[in-house]
Design a protein around this motif. Sequence first.
Motif, PDB file in Angstrom:
ATOM      1  N   ALA A 113     192.979   2.263 -55.507  1.00 16.13           N
ATOM      2  CA  ALA A 113     194.201   1.733 -56.124  1.00 16.13           C
ATOM      3  C   ALA A 113     194.431   2.310 -57.509  1.00 16.13           C
ATOM      4  CB  ALA A 113     194.130   0.212 -56.192  1.00 16.13           C
ATOM      5  N   ALA A 114     193.346   2.652 -58.203  1.00 20.37           N
ATOM      6  CA  ALA A 114     193.452   3.146 -59.581  1.00 20.37           C
ATOM      7  C   ALA A 114     193.693   4.648 -59.673  1.00 20.37           C
ATOM      8  CB  ALA A 114     192.180   2.792 -60.347  1.00 20.37           C
ATOM      9  N   MET A 115     193.666   5.355 -58.535  1.00 23.95           N
ATOM     10  CA  MET A 115     193.871   6.801 -58.575  1.00 23.95           C
ATOM     11  C   MET A 115     195.269   7.113 -59.066  1.00 23.95           C
ATOM     12  SD  MET A 115     191.897   7.950 -55.045  1.00 23.95           S
ATOM     13  CE  MET A 115     191.695   9.689 -55.433  1.00 23.95           C
ATOM     14  N   GLN A 116     195.361   8.018 -60.015  1.00 23.41           N
ATOM     15  CA  GLN A 116     196.639   8.340 -60.648  1.00 23.41           C
ATOM     16  C   GLN A 116     197.485   9.250 -59.751  1.00 23.41           C
ATOM     17  OE1 GLN A 116     197.706   6.966 -63.710  1.00 23.41           O
ATOM     18  NE2 GLN A 116     195.932   5.726 -63.099  1.00 23.41           N
ATOM     19  N   PRO A 117     198.805   9.085 -59.786  1.00 22.34           N
ATOM     20  CA  PRO A 117     199.676   9.939 -58.974  1.00 22.34           C
ATOM     21  C   PRO A 117     199.506  11.410 -59.336  1.00 22.34           C
ATOM     22  CG  PRO A 117     200.893   8.068 -59.881  1.00 22.34           C
ATOM     23  CD  PRO A 117     199.556   8.082 -60.554  1.00 22.34           C
ATOM     24  N   GLY A 118     199.769  12.265 -58.356  1.00 20.19           N
ATOM     25  CA  GLY A 118     199.731  13.705 -58.589  1.00 20.19           C
ATOM     26  C   GLY A 118     201.063  14.215 -59.092  1.00 20.19           C
ATOM     27  N   PRO A 119     201.224  15.532 -59.182  1.00 21.22           N
ATOM     28  CA  PRO A 119     202.472  16.126 -59.684  1.00 21.22           C
ATOM     29  C   PRO A 119     203.725  15.708 -58.920  1.00 21.22           C
ATOM     30  CG  PRO A 119     200.742  17.774 -59.637  1.00 21.22           C
ATOM     31  CD  PRO A 119     200.184  16.560 -58.956  1.00 21.22           C
ATOM     32  N   THR A 120     203.579  15.321 -57.661  1.00 19.03           N
ATOM     33  CA  THR A 120     204.748  14.862 -56.900  1.00 19.03           C
ATOM     34  C   THR A 120     205.188  13.470 -57.334  1.00 19.03           C
ATOM     35  OG1 THR A 120     203.338  13.914 -55.173  1.00 19.03           O
ATOM     36  CG2 THR A 120     204.104  16.195 -54.848  1.00 19.03           C
ATOM     37  N   GLY A 121     204.311  12.785 -58.061  1.00 24.68           N
ATOM     38  CA  GLY A 121     204.580  11.398 -58.428  1.00 24.68           C
ATOM     39  C   GLY A 121     204.032  10.410 -57.415  1.00 24.68           C
ATOM     40  N   TYR A 122     203.348  10.911 -56.392  1.00 25.21           N
ATOM     41  CA  TYR A 122     202.849  10.070 -55.318  1.00 25.21           C
ATOM     42  C   TYR A 122     201.322   9.949 -55.384  1.00 25.21           C
ATOM     43  CZ  TYR A 122     207.511  11.150 -53.437  1.00 25.21           C
ATOM     44  OH  TYR A 122     208.858  11.327 -53.270  1.00 25.21           O
ATOM     45  N   HIS A 123     200.786   9.008 -54.627  1.00 22.11           N
ATOM     46  CA  HIS A 123     199.343   8.809 -54.516  1.00 22.11           C
ATOM     47  C   HIS A 123     198.665  10.145 -54.200  1.00 22.11           C
ATOM     48  CE1 HIS A 123     195.497   7.630 -52.673  1.00 22.11           C
ATOM     49  NE2 HIS A 123     195.616   6.492 -53.344  1.00 22.11           N
ATOM     50  N   TRP A 165     196.436  11.211 -52.183  1.00 17.58           N
ATOM     51  CA  TRP A 165     196.290  11.649 -50.798  1.00 17.58           C
ATOM     52  C   TRP A 165     197.602  12.220 -50.267  1.00 17.58           C
ATOM     53  CZ3 TRP A 165     193.423  13.807 -47.612  1.00 17.58           C
ATOM     54  CH2 TRP A 165     193.631  13.774 -46.240  1.00 17.58           C
ATOM     55  N   ILE A 166     198.704  11.527 -50.533  1.00 15.37           N
ATOM     56  CA  ILE A 166     200.016  12.027 -50.128  1.00 15.37           C
ATOM     57  C   ILE A 166     200.337  13.309 -50.889  1.00 15.37           C
ATOM     58  CG2 ILE A 166     202.490  11.520 -50.124  1.00 15.37           C
ATOM     59  CD1 ILE A 166     200.881   9.924 -48.085  1.00 15.37           C
ATOM     60  N   ASP A 167     200.023  13.315 -52.168  1.00 11.75           N
ATOM     61  CA  ASP A 167     200.291  14.470 -53.025  1.00 11.75           C
ATOM     62  C   ASP A 167     199.589  15.724 -52.497  1.00 11.75           C
ATOM     63  OD1 ASP A 167     201.214  15.314 -55.975  1.00 11.75           O
ATOM     64  OD2 ASP A 167     199.190  16.097 -55.647  1.00 11.75           O
ATOM     65  N   VAL A 168     198.309  15.580 -52.123  1.00  7.76           N
ATOM     66  CA  VAL A 168     197.538  16.717 -51.613  1.00  7.76           C
ATOM     67  C   VAL A 168     198.220  17.331 -50.393  1.00  7.76           C
ATOM     68  CG1 VAL A 168     195.436  17.274 -50.307  1.00  7.76           C
ATOM     69  CG2 VAL A 168     195.256  16.130 -52.516  1.00  7.76           C
ATOM     70  N   MET A 169     198.636  16.479 -49.465  1.00  4.85           N
ATOM     71  CA  MET A 169     199.197  17.008 -48.219  1.00  4.85           C
ATOM     72  C   MET A 169     200.581  17.618 -48.420  1.00  4.85           C
ATOM     73  SD  MET A 169     197.828  14.403 -45.296  1.00  4.85           S
ATOM     74  CE  MET A 169     198.502  12.921 -46.053  1.00  4.85           C
ATOM     75  N   ILE A 170     201.399  16.999 -49.241  1.00  5.79           N
ATOM     76  CA  ILE A 170     202.725  17.563 -49.511  1.00  5.79           C
ATOM     77  C   ILE A 170     202.600  18.919 -50.193  1.00  5.79           C
ATOM     78  CG2 ILE A 170     204.794  17.305 -50.949  1.00  5.79           C
ATOM     79  CD1 ILE A 170     204.658  14.304 -50.404  1.00  5.79           C
ATOM     80  N   PRO A 201     211.133  15.541 -45.217  1.00  5.15           N
ATOM     81  CA  PRO A 201     211.340  15.283 -46.651  1.00  5.15           C
ATOM     82  C   PRO A 201     210.105  14.603 -47.255  1.00  5.15           C
ATOM     83  CG  PRO A 201     213.203  14.504 -45.346  1.00  5.15           C
ATOM     84  CD  PRO A 201     212.128  14.866 -44.369  1.00  5.15           C
ATOM     85  N   ASP A 202     209.772  14.960 -48.470  1.00  4.38           N
ATOM     86  CA  ASP A 202     208.603  14.378 -49.135  1.00  4.38           C
ATOM     87  C   ASP A 202     208.710  12.859 -49.239  1.00  4.38           C
ATOM     88  OD1 ASP A 202     207.928  17.021 -49.424  1.00  4.38           O
ATOM     89  OD2 ASP A 202     208.263  17.095 -51.598  1.00  4.38           O
ATOM     90  N   THR A 203     209.921  12.354 -49.343  1.00  2.00           N
ATOM     91  CA  THR A 203     210.139  10.918 -49.574  1.00  2.00           C
ATOM     92  C   THR A 203     209.739  10.044 -48.389  1.00  2.00           C
ATOM     93  OG1 THR A 203     212.440  11.235 -48.882  1.00  2.00           O
ATOM     94  CG2 THR A 203     211.977  11.248 -51.257  1.00  2.00           C
ATOM     95  N   VAL A 204     209.520  10.638 -47.208  1.00  2.43           N
ATOM     96  CA  VAL A 204     209.161   9.803 -46.055  1.00  2.43           C
ATOM     97  C   VAL A 204     207.691   9.389 -46.081  1.00  2.43           C
ATOM     98  CG1 VAL A 204     210.925  10.934 -44.646  1.00  2.43           C
ATOM     99  CG2 VAL A 204     208.537  11.702 -44.480  1.00  2.43           C
TER     100      VAL A 204
END
Length: 274
Positions: A74-84, A86-91, A222-225
């Motif tokens: 829960a404390a992991m900071q968002p990545g450059p995409t602004g998302y968690h 795990w999601i950030d890595v895959m996008i 889309p990244d937003t999904v």
Amino acid sequence: MQRISLSFPAPGYWHATFRNPPINLIDPDMIEEMFDLVGRLESDPDVKVIVFASADPDFFLAHYDVLADKARIAAMQPGPTGYHPWIDVMIRLARAPIVSIASIRGRARGAGSEFALACDLRFASAEKAVLGQFEVGLGAVPGGNPMARLAGLAGRGRTLEIVLGADDFPGPLAERYGYVTRALQDDELEAFVDRFARRIAGFDKRALAETKSIVDDVTLPPDTVFPPVLAQFFQSTARDETRARSASLLRAGLQRRSAVEFDLGRNVAAKHDA
């Protein structure tokens, strides 16, 4: 312990090996190493292709670590995409200006399957690769939204069969469904992937990146999904029914090198002790 080791077989060609005993679970440390590696892939001007493989012949990436520290996640900071992360890595991996290849020998389920789907190409061992999204069998929503990627690869009906059936898909069937790019004889897999990666590494990076970007524009969801589905995953795993199913499977051998993990597609539908 380092979970991803890198080697550099040829100029422009990187090779990443997963090593997280006992079964290559995706835990917070693995996610952080993936996050850092994607950053390197985005920023290095020379890398053109990366192959992801496993040091464990039975498990490519087993799945998400259901016993991971929830507070840390829960404390992991968002990545450059602004998302968690795990999601950030895959996008970011899917959109990186390089070619990513999953060389799948062993099991790639749940988050392991999601990671493979985020790669540009998936080559699988016909005898030893097993892919699957087993989360619905536990009462959970698949958190990395593999549905969005599978829909474009396998079509609606087969996507529903994969995610709602929560069963295992061996390499040849995964190939027939479009889940993997190609299934090869196990003794041919490494040589084929290496030749293909070396071929790409010999081409012009700008041409590779620009052409891939055009394909991305018309094929990637889309990244937003992705973020709303991860939120649904966390909500669904907090339900009493899902926790009870997970606890039953954990007692039976989930997350250990056990018969449950080797045949997880069957075991999520089997009755275990309450």
